[in-house]
Design a protein around this motif. Structure first.
Motif, mmCIF file in Angstrom:
data_model
loop_
_atom_site.group_PDB
_atom_site.id
_atom_site.type_symbol
_atom_site.label_atom_id
_atom_site.label_comp_id
_atom_site.label_asym_id
_atom_site.label_seq_id
_atom_site.Cartn_x
_atom_site.Cartn_y
_atom_site.Cartn_z
ATOM 1 N N GLU A 141 -16.997 18.678 28.018
ATOM 2 C CA GLU A 141 -17.464 18.117 29.285
ATOM 3 C C GLU A 141 -16.355 17.334 29.977
ATOM 4 O OE1 GLU A 141 -20.260 18.614 30.931
ATOM 5 O OE2 GLU A 141 -20.987 19.980 29.373
ATOM 6 N N MET A 142 -15.569 16.602 29.185
ATOM 7 C CA MET A 142 -14.449 15.856 29.757
ATOM 8 C C MET A 142 -13.418 16.818 30.348
ATOM 9 S SD MET A 142 -11.926 13.046 27.933
ATOM 10 C CE MET A 142 -13.214 11.814 27.733
ATOM 11 N N ILE A 166 -19.199 8.257 31.184
ATOM 12 C CA ILE A 166 -18.679 9.636 31.174
ATOM 13 C C ILE A 166 -19.821 10.641 31.103
ATOM 14 C CG2 ILE A 166 -17.344 11.309 29.824
ATOM 15 C CD1 ILE A 166 -15.493 9.022 29.010
ATOM 16 N N VAL A 167 -20.804 10.372 30.246
ATOM 17 C CA VAL A 167 -21.947 11.287 30.115
ATOM 18 C C VAL A 167 -22.719 11.348 31.425
ATOM 19 C CG1 VAL A 167 -24.128 11.705 28.923
ATOM 20 C CG2 VAL A 167 -22.145 10.916 27.631
ATOM 21 N N ARG A 168 -22.974 10.191 32.007
ATOM 22 C CA ARG A 168 -23.741 10.175 33.254
ATOM 23 C C ARG A 168 -22.984 10.866 34.382
ATOM 24 N NH1 ARG A 168 -25.411 5.233 30.904
ATOM 25 N NH2 ARG A 168 -23.617 4.103 31.733
ATOM 26 N N VAL A 176 -18.487 33.770 20.780
ATOM 27 C CA VAL A 176 -18.148 32.764 21.797
ATOM 28 C C VAL A 176 -16.636 32.753 21.960
ATOM 29 C CG1 VAL A 176 -20.177 31.297 21.542
ATOM 30 C CG2 VAL A 176 -18.230 30.964 20.031
ATOM 31 N N MET A 177 -16.159 32.121 23.014
ATOM 32 C CA MET A 177 -14.758 32.267 23.389
ATOM 33 C C MET A 177 -13.852 31.135 22.920
ATOM 34 S SD MET A 177 -15.628 33.611 27.254
ATOM 35 C CE MET A 177 -13.981 34.085 27.734
ATOM 36 N N MET A 178 -14.359 29.895 22.967
ATOM 37 C CA MET A 178 -13.498 28.765 22.624
ATOM 38 C C MET A 178 -14.333 27.594 22.154
ATOM 39 S SD MET A 178 -12.225 27.705 26.446
ATOM 40 C CE MET A 178 -12.330 25.940 26.546
ATOM 41 N N MET A 179 -13.630 26.534 21.676
ATOM 42 C CA MET A 179 -14.313 25.395 21.100
ATOM 43 C C MET A 179 -13.331 24.227 20.988
ATOM 44 S SD MET A 179 -16.311 25.471 17.456
ATOM 45 C CE MET A 179 -17.141 24.044 16.763
ATOM 46 N N PHE A 180 -13.819 23.011 21.213
ATOM 47 C CA PHE A 180 -13.024 21.803 21.000
ATOM 48 C C PHE A 180 -13.422 21.239 19.631
ATOM 49 C CE2 PHE A 180 -13.064 22.412 25.526
ATOM 50 C CZ PHE A 180 -11.843 21.949 25.979
ATOM 51 N N ASP A 181 -13.008 21.906 18.569
ATOM 52 C CA ASP A 181 -13.527 21.578 17.244
ATOM 53 C C ASP A 181 -12.816 20.385 16.625
ATOM 54 O OD1 ASP A 181 -15.225 21.941 15.079
ATOM 55 O OD2 ASP A 181 -13.819 23.234 14.022
ATOM 56 N N VAL A 210 -13.482 22.605 36.527
ATOM 57 C CA VAL A 210 -13.823 24.000 36.253
ATOM 58 C C VAL A 210 -15.273 24.088 35.811
ATOM 59 C CG1 VAL A 210 -11.465 24.618 35.621
ATOM 60 C CG2 VAL A 210 -13.068 23.896 33.839
ATOM 61 N N ASN A 211 -15.835 25.274 35.945
ATOM 62 C CA ASN A 211 -17.217 25.528 35.537
ATOM 63 C C ASN A 211 -17.204 26.425 34.305
ATOM 64 O OD1 ASN A 211 -19.922 26.019 35.293
ATOM 65 N ND2 ASN A 211 -20.095 27.283 37.139
#
Length: 346
Positions: A192-193, A337-339, A222-227, A200-201
């Motif tokens: 999300e960050m 950040i979440v909001r 799936v294509m990618m991940m911030f693991d 980008v969407n």
């Protein structure tokens, strides 16, 4: 001579003639006796803790970074406490399912929880209805380890840099997807960050943990991940995943050749996570301090340090008060950040 015995003796000595104590004095004597008995019982319970096995609830599936840390500290606690500490995986809802179960547990020190900064700070802002309040219904023990995340792609994706990913996402809005270990986790919010700072969407695909998300990433679903680095590192080293950047403020010592997201062109980007132990609110202070001492002792054992640092964890080990302050700081950091991201979870 005990205080209670002295009280009775002095009262009778200073009384004129033999007579029974007044109802008021009798009540005082009785209450002192009951209080002394209760104190002795509580003290004995604290001294005997633990006298049976302990359950450590991990709110994510086996194989992910939280599970790895849970099993490592459980092994140390078992040695230090002289009782088996078993890991019980209760995944789902970004850690809320496991957290709610612990919050409802008997506050006796025999049910403990591996919480995360995401559970403490992100989930309350992300979920419209929380099944528990992690900052009221749980009491901190110790923040144990922290780590960074890493942006990894399936090798079939035609992107070899962060700028390539941004270009793909802008060329095909919504077509690029990224997996996470669940809504509200640091893996989700790292994505999300990224979306927010690069405008980008991309489509978020949540799982019930890092391990099942990684399985689908490895399989190309799936294509990618911030693991989290610990669970991703074996697949990076084997060449099964393509790593582009890490999410910390500095380069990660386990992946020193990878740029940070900021170095890769995403100004202001910094995202990580820490894991720590907590217990149900109202757990006796003596039990909290016993767990704190033995957990922190565990973080200093050569076996724990090697196991964790080899996988990219950064060793911590804090007081309950320090962990409580960290919780407050994370709420202040992640809430806005979440909001701002507009991310929601049900």
């Amino acid at each position: 001579m005990t205080f209670l015995t002295r009280f009775k003796f002095n009262y009778l000595l200073n009384s004129s003639g033999p007579k029974k104590p007044s109802a008021f004095i009798s009540a005082i004597i009785l209450s002192l006796g009951v209080g002394a008995t209760c104190f002795s019982a509580v003290n004995a319970q604290a001294q005997s803790y633990p006298n049976k096995p302990i359950r450590l609830v991990c709110p994510f599936p086996p194989g992910g970074a939280v599970d790895i840390a849970s099993r490592a500290i459980a092994q140390e606690l078992s040695k230090n406490l002289g009782q088996p500490v078993t890991v019980d995986n209760k995944p789902g809802a970004g850690g809320n399912i496991g957290g709610a179960e612990v919050a409802r547990a008997n506050p006796d020190g025999y049910t403990i929880f591996m919480t995360t900064s995401g559970i403490q700070a992100i989930n309350p802002a992300l979920y419209a209805k929380m099944p528990f309040d992690p900052n009221k219904d749980l009491t901190p023990i110790s923040a144990l380890v922290s780590l960074n995340n890493v942006l990894v792609l399936h090798p079939s994706i035609k992107a070899n840099s962060v700028s390539d990913v941004i270009a793909l996402a802008k060329a095909q809005p919504g077509a690029i997807n990224y997996a996470s270990s669940g809504s509200g986790t640091s893996i989700h919010m790292s994505g999300e960050m990224f979306k927010s700072l690069t405008n980008v969407n991309m489509t978020h695909i949540p799982y019930k943990g890092s391990a099942p998300a990684l399985n689908d990433l490895l399989g190309g679903q799936v294509m990618m991940m911030f693991d989290n680095i610990p669970s991703a590192i074996p697949h990076i080293k084997s060449g099964k995943l393509k790593a582009l950047a890490t999410t910390g403020a500095k380069r990660d010592p386990l992946l020193p050749d990878l740029p940070t997201m900021a170095e890769a062109g995403v100004a202001g980007y910094e995202s990580g996570v820490w894991f720590g132990l907590s217990v149900p609110a109202n757990t006796p202070r003596d039990v909290i301090m016993k767990l704190n001492a033995e957990a922190n002792k565990g973080t200093k054992s050569p076996e724990f340090v090697k196991r964790m640092t080899d996988l990219g964890y950064i060793i911590m080990g804090t007081s309950p008060e320090t962990m409580a302050e960290m919780n407050k700081a994370e709420v202040q950091r992640w809430g806005p950040i979440v909001r701002a991201s507009g991310a929601k979870a049900d």
